[in-house]
Design a protein around this motif. Structure first.
Motif, PDB file in Angstrom:
ATOM      1  N   HIS A  57      36.849 -60.459 -12.682  1.00 50.54           N
ATOM      2  CA  HIS A  57      35.484 -60.913 -12.429  1.00 50.54           C
ATOM      3  C   HIS A  57      34.913 -61.682 -13.615  1.00 50.54           C
ATOM      4  CE1 HIS A  57      31.092 -60.212 -12.845  1.00 50.54           C
ATOM      5  NE2 HIS A  57      31.114 -60.817 -11.683  1.00 50.54           N
ATOM      6  N   ARG A  61      33.854 -65.531 -13.658  1.00 46.24           N
ATOM      7  CA  ARG A  61      32.423 -65.799 -13.812  1.00 46.24           C
ATOM      8  C   ARG A  61      32.181 -66.704 -15.019  1.00 46.24           C
ATOM      9  NH1 ARG A  61      27.035 -62.569 -12.826  1.00 46.24           N
ATOM     10  NH2 ARG A  61      25.836 -63.255 -14.591  1.00 46.24           N
ATOM     11  N   ILE A 112      21.414 -77.392  -5.173  1.00 47.00           N
ATOM     12  CA  ILE A 112      22.804 -76.916  -5.276  1.00 47.00           C
ATOM     13  C   ILE A 112      23.777 -78.022  -4.886  1.00 47.00           C
ATOM     14  CG2 ILE A 112      24.517 -75.282  -4.394  1.00 47.00           C
ATOM     15  CD1 ILE A 112      22.381 -73.200  -4.389  1.00 47.00           C
ATOM     16  N   LEU A 203      30.229 -69.532  -2.416  1.00 49.01           N
ATOM     17  CA  LEU A 203      29.361 -68.490  -2.984  1.00 49.01           C
ATOM     18  C   LEU A 203      28.027 -69.086  -3.445  1.00 49.01           C
ATOM     19  CD1 LEU A 203      28.674 -65.704  -4.103  1.00 49.01           C
ATOM     20  CD2 LEU A 203      29.926 -66.276  -6.176  1.00 49.01           C
ATOM     21  N   LEU A 204      28.084 -70.231  -4.122  1.00 50.38           N
ATOM     22  CA  LEU A 204      26.839 -70.817  -4.621  1.00 50.38           C
ATOM     23  C   LEU A 204      25.921 -71.192  -3.465  1.00 50.38           C
ATOM     24  CD1 LEU A 204      28.151 -72.962  -7.575  1.00 50.38           C
ATOM     25  CD2 LEU A 204      27.093 -70.720  -7.658  1.00 50.38           C
ATOM     26  N   THR A 212      16.438 -68.217  -2.618  1.00 48.62           N
ATOM     27  CA  THR A 212      15.399 -68.984  -3.322  1.00 48.62           C
ATOM     28  C   THR A 212      14.318 -69.441  -2.335  1.00 48.62           C
ATOM     29  OG1 THR A 212      17.165 -69.709  -4.789  1.00 48.62           O
ATOM     30  CG2 THR A 212      15.053 -70.840  -5.003  1.00 48.62           C
ATOM     31  N   LEU A 248       8.993 -61.182  -6.903  1.00 49.19           N
ATOM     32  CA  LEU A 248      10.378 -60.710  -6.771  1.00 49.19           C
ATOM     33  C   LEU A 248      10.436 -59.192  -6.575  1.00 49.19           C
ATOM     34  CD1 LEU A 248      12.004 -62.945  -9.515  1.00 49.19           C
ATOM     35  CD2 LEU A 248      12.847 -62.774  -7.172  1.00 49.19           C
ATOM     36  N   PRO A 253      13.859 -60.857  -2.214  1.00 56.04           N
ATOM     37  CA  PRO A 253      14.603 -61.679  -1.249  1.00 56.04           C
ATOM     38  C   PRO A 253      15.897 -61.002  -0.780  1.00 56.04           C
ATOM     39  CG  PRO A 253      13.857 -63.026  -3.092  1.00 56.04           C
ATOM     40  CD  PRO A 253      13.568 -61.601  -3.456  1.00 56.04           C
ATOM     41  N   VAL A 254      16.538 -60.218  -1.671  1.00 56.85           N
ATOM     42  CA  VAL A 254      17.715 -59.434  -1.264  1.00 56.85           C
ATOM     43  C   VAL A 254      17.303 -57.968  -1.299  1.00 56.85           C
ATOM     44  CG1 VAL A 254      20.073 -58.770  -1.874  1.00 56.85           C
ATOM     45  CG2 VAL A 254      19.311 -61.122  -2.248  1.00 56.85           C
ATOM     46  N   LEU A 257      22.373 -54.024  -1.533  1.00 56.20           N
ATOM     47  CA  LEU A 257      23.701 -54.495  -1.951  1.00 56.20           C
ATOM     48  C   LEU A 257      24.750 -53.534  -1.385  1.00 56.20           C
ATOM     49  CD1 LEU A 257      22.830 -55.310  -5.673  1.00 56.20           C
ATOM     50  CD2 LEU A 257      23.043 -56.917  -3.764  1.00 56.20           C
ATOM     51  N   ARG A 259      28.564 -51.336  -2.432  1.00 53.03           N
ATOM     52  CA  ARG A 259      29.627 -50.966  -3.361  1.00 53.03           C
ATOM     53  C   ARG A 259      30.523 -49.932  -2.682  1.00 53.03           C
ATOM     54  NH1 ARG A 259      27.551 -54.735  -5.591  1.00 53.03           N
ATOM     55  NH2 ARG A 259      26.895 -54.910  -7.763  1.00 53.03           N
ATOM     56  N   ILE A 282      17.682 -52.193  -3.297  1.00 50.50           N
ATOM     57  CA  ILE A 282      16.825 -52.826  -4.298  1.00 50.50           C
ATOM     58  C   ILE A 282      15.366 -52.699  -3.873  1.00 50.50           C
ATOM     59  CG2 ILE A 282      16.144 -55.081  -5.238  1.00 50.50           C
ATOM     60  CD1 ILE A 282      19.055 -55.944  -5.008  1.00 50.50           C
ATOM     61  N   GLY A 311      19.662 -57.895  -9.030  1.00 52.14           N
ATOM     62  CA  GLY A 311      20.751 -56.966  -9.258  1.00 52.14           C
ATOM     63  C   GLY A 311      20.739 -56.471 -10.692  1.00 52.14           C
ATOM     64  N   ASN A 314      27.308 -56.094 -14.204  1.00 49.99           N
ATOM     65  CA  ASN A 314      28.196 -57.252 -14.364  1.00 49.99           C
ATOM     66  C   ASN A 314      27.985 -58.330 -13.299  1.00 49.99           C
ATOM     67  OD1 ASN A 314      29.335 -55.355 -12.567  1.00 49.99           O
ATOM     68  ND2 ASN A 314      31.337 -56.281 -12.762  1.00 49.99           N
ATOM     69  N   LEU A 318      23.809 -64.782 -11.210  1.00 55.29           N
ATOM     70  CA  LEU A 318      24.117 -65.918 -12.072  1.00 55.29           C
ATOM     71  C   LEU A 318      23.043 -66.998 -11.951  1.00 55.29           C
ATOM     72  CD1 LEU A 318      26.660 -66.742 -13.738  1.00 55.29           C
ATOM     73  CD2 LEU A 318      27.405 -67.968 -11.722  1.00 55.29           C
ATOM     74  N   LEU A 322      17.893 -70.401 -12.502  1.00 49.97           N
ATOM     75  CA  LEU A 322      17.655 -71.535 -11.603  1.00 49.97           C
ATOM     76  C   LEU A 322      16.601 -71.169 -10.547  1.00 49.97           C
ATOM     77  CD1 LEU A 322      18.308 -74.339 -10.546  1.00 49.97           C
ATOM     78  CD2 LEU A 322      20.253 -73.391  -9.298  1.00 49.97           C
TER      79      LEU A 322
HETATM   80  C1  HEM Z   1      24.424 -62.422  -7.466  1.00 52.21           C
HETATM   81  C2  HEM Z   1      19.836 -62.145  -5.915  1.00 52.21           C
HETATM   82  C3  HEM Z   1      19.376 -66.971  -6.424  1.00 52.21           C
HETATM   83  C4  HEM Z   1      24.056 -67.279  -7.497  1.00 52.21           C
HETATM   84  C5  HEM Z   1      23.217 -61.932  -7.038  1.00 52.21           C
HETATM   85  C6  HEM Z   1      22.893 -60.536  -6.873  1.00 52.21           C
HETATM   86  C7  HEM Z   1      21.610 -60.460  -6.423  1.00 52.21           C
HETATM   87  C8  HEM Z   1      21.109 -61.816  -6.309  1.00 52.21           C
HETATM   88  C9  HEM Z   1      20.834 -59.209  -6.080  1.00 52.21           C
HETATM   89  C10 HEM Z   1      23.817 -59.356  -7.197  1.00 52.21           C
HETATM   90  C11 HEM Z   1      24.860 -59.095  -6.142  1.00 52.21           C
HETATM   91  C12 HEM Z   1      25.670 -57.851  -6.396  1.00 52.21           C
HETATM   92  O1  HEM Z   1      25.447 -57.154  -7.382  1.00 52.21           O
HETATM   93  O2  HEM Z   1      26.525 -57.533  -5.542  1.00 52.21           O
HETATM   94  C13 HEM Z   1      19.328 -63.426  -5.930  1.00 52.21           C
HETATM   95  C14 HEM Z   1      17.947 -63.749  -5.643  1.00 52.21           C
HETATM   96  C15 HEM Z   1      17.806 -65.112  -5.795  1.00 52.21           C
HETATM   97  C16 HEM Z   1      19.108 -65.640  -6.165  1.00 52.21           C
HETATM   98  C17 HEM Z   1      16.863 -62.740  -5.270  1.00 52.21           C
HETATM   99  C18 HEM Z   1      16.598 -65.990  -5.618  1.00 52.21           C
HETATM  100  C19 HEM Z   1      15.365 -65.579  -5.750  1.00 52.21           C
HETATM  101  C20 HEM Z   1      20.589 -67.468  -6.786  1.00 52.21           C
HETATM  102  C21 HEM Z   1      20.882 -68.859  -7.072  1.00 52.21           C
HETATM  103  C22 HEM Z   1      22.215 -68.939  -7.329  1.00 52.21           C
HETATM  104  C23 HEM Z   1      22.752 -67.607  -7.259  1.00 52.21           C
HETATM  105  C24 HEM Z   1      19.864 -69.993  -7.046  1.00 52.21           C
HETATM  106  C25 HEM Z   1      23.080 -70.115  -7.694  1.00 52.21           C
HETATM  107  C26 HEM Z   1      22.891 -71.313  -7.429  1.00 52.21           C
HETATM  108  C27 HEM Z   1      24.546 -65.981  -7.570  1.00 52.21           C
HETATM  109  C28 HEM Z   1      25.928 -65.682  -7.879  1.00 52.21           C
HETATM  110  C29 HEM Z   1      26.036 -64.286  -7.851  1.00 52.21           C
HETATM  111  C30 HEM Z   1      24.721 -63.766  -7.542  1.00 52.21           C
HETATM  112  C31 HEM Z   1      27.029 -66.690  -8.166  1.00 52.21           C
HETATM  113  C32 HEM Z   1      27.300 -63.458  -8.094  1.00 52.21           C
HETATM  114  C33 HEM Z   1      27.382 -63.081  -9.526  1.00 52.21           C
HETATM  115  C34 HEM Z   1      28.568 -62.197  -9.800  1.00 52.21           C
HETATM  116  O3  HEM Z   1      29.170 -61.645  -8.881  1.00 52.21           O
HETATM  117  O4  HEM Z   1      28.900 -62.058 -10.992  1.00 52.21           O
HETATM  118  N1  HEM Z   1      22.120 -62.698  -6.714  1.00 52.21           N
HETATM  119  N2  HEM Z   1      20.004 -64.584  -6.222  1.00 52.21           N
HETATM  120  N3  HEM Z   1      21.746 -66.736  -6.929  1.00 52.21           N
HETATM  121  N4  HEM Z   1      23.849 -64.815  -7.384  1.00 52.21           N
HETATM  122 FE1  HEM Z   1      21.904 -64.704  -6.918  1.00 52.21          FE
END
Ligand code: HEM
Length: 366
Positions: A57, A61, A112, A203-204, A212, A248, A253-254, A257, A259, A282, A311, A314, A318, A322
């Motif tokens: 991971h 990442r 994006i 994913l992105l 968002t 937030l 928004p989420v 999760l 596990r 959450i 979240g 780890n 990401l 943004l």
């Molecule tokens: C992971 C929420 C916006 C990319 C996560 C996780 C949460 C989250 C809760 C954790 C997932 C886990 O632990 O299983 C949000 C919220 C957003 C948002 C509430 C907007 C308000 C974005 C944006 C991007 C993004 C704009 C990229 C363009 C990612 C990625 C991960 C992630 C790549 C995985 C990270 C990893 O596994 O290491 N997001 N996200 N997110 N988010 Fe966001």
């Protein structure tokens, strides 16, 4: 419910629900006991970093994390502002707009798409795919779930084909975009293969768009509900950051999760067996009275505000810098254009039907 039953087994969904802040925190922190690797990979997402554990991971990442540091993201500010201005200029001048469709949906999709290096003429397709991969089932019944699965599989095939073409093009002719960075990246001296790159791109799309959209929508909804808050934000622009954090926390928004337990483990009074599915909520943790004063009050200058909407641990989001920047820019621009944001007449809330994301289907405002 959180106080009396902080952890419970749901026999229908065959999972453990975790409601308290401390327990959610501990689950997300401990990736060796609570794994993100799913026993069955779905058509979308789960071959990507969000479904991986260390050490792979962190290596994977690390490849994209540079593009998402607060500093790299800050540089996107002027471009995000001009996309938002363009979108608002295109809205019909009849005094109303649907914030969801006119701004909150297209803004993150375009951002994006541009980061990845997707040409403008393909954005429509991009948006359809992005909707399809995050859409929830119409209901929990088996036919609806199956229909959704087939639809996602079809979208996944289309996405694979599309991105494989983009990847082949970038291998021949590198550009200054994320797909090129992924093509050139190395892990332990080895390049990523095509499918690993496709997983990153999807994913992105999936993680960054609807989330968002809902953050921006939920923020404007709050403003429309509270005229005094709008005045406060107009008079004190620096408040926008803590306001966004409270949006937030209060409207995550989420919501949840997932596990999987890697060994038998006890959380509170619950004995969880190896392999069982765990759902850290959450939405519930963010309202835990043992962590937040007056958790059910919306307090726009709440500090500190250790919500878990991005979240924790780890897999911490990401894209958090943004998402925060897009929301800040979008809200500033809306407030500059509309001095008194109100709901359109006869507007009724239609919440998105999902136990996973939180937002509304449309938000007509004046
Ligand atoms: C992971 C929420 C916006 C990319 C996560 C996780 C949460 C989250 C809760 C954790 C997932 C886990 O632990 O299983 C949000 C919220 C957003 C948002 C509430 C907007 C308000 C974005 C944006 C991007 C993004 C704009 C990229 C363009 C990612 C990625 C991960 C992630 C790549 C995985 C990270 C990893 O596994 O290491 N997001 N996200 N997110 N988010 Fe966001």
């Amino acid at each position: 419910c959180r106080e009396s039953t902080p952890v419970r087994y749901d026999p229908q969904r065959e999972c453990w629900d975790i409601f308290g802040y401390e327990d959610v925190y501990n689950v997300l922190k401990d990736h060796s006991t609570f794994s993100s690797v799913r026993p069955i990979k779905g058509p979308v997402l789960l071959g990507s970093i969000i479904g991986m554990d260390p050490p792979k991971h962190m290596q994977m990442r690390g490849i994209v994390s540079k593009a998402f540091t607060p500093k790299s993201i800050e540089e996107l500010g002027p471009r995000i502002a001009s996309i938002a201005e363009e979108l608002l200029n295109a809205v019909a001048h009849d005094g109303t707009m649907d914030l969801v469709h006119d701004l909150a949906v297209p803004l993150p999709v375009i951002v994006i798409a541009e980061l990845l290096g997707i040409p403008a003429q393909d954005r429509r397709l991009f948006k359809e795919w992005s909707d399809s991969i995050v859409k929830g089932p119409a209901s929990g019944n088996k036919e609806d779930m199956h229909r959704l699965y087939l639809e996602r599989e079809k979208t996944r095939r289309e996405l694979d084909e599309y991105f494989l073409n983009v990847i082949a093009e970038r291998r021949n002719r590198p550009e200054d975009d994320l797909v090129t960075k992924l093509v050139e990246a190395e892990v332990n001296g080895e390049r990523l293969n095509d499918m690993e790159i496709v997983e990153f791109c999807i994913l992105l799309l999936a993680a960054g768009n609807e989330t968002t959209t809902n953050l921006i929508t939920n923020a404007v909804r709050r403003m429309a509900e509270a005229p005094a808050l709008q005045t406060r934000l107009q008079d004190n622009p620096a408040l926008i950051e803590s306001f966004i954090e409270e949006v937030l926390r209060y409207y995550p928004p989420v919501l949840s999760l997932s596990r999987y337990a890697t060994k038998d483990v006890r959380i509170g009074h619950a004995d969880i067996r190896k392999g069982e599915l765990i759902i850290p909520w959450i939405g519930s943790a963010n309202r835990d009275e043992s962590k937040f004063d007056q958790p059910d009050q919306f307090i726009e200058d709440r500090t500190p505000n250790p919500h878990m909407s991005f979240g924790f641990g780890n897999h911490f989001c990401l894209g958090a810098p943004l998402a925060r920047l897009e929301a800040k820019i979008a809200l500033r621009i809306i407030m500059n254009r509309v001095t008194n944001i109100r709901f359109a007449d006869h507007f009724e809330f239609k919440p998105i039907r999902s136990t996973f994301v939180y937002g509304v289907e449309e938000l007509p405002i004046l």
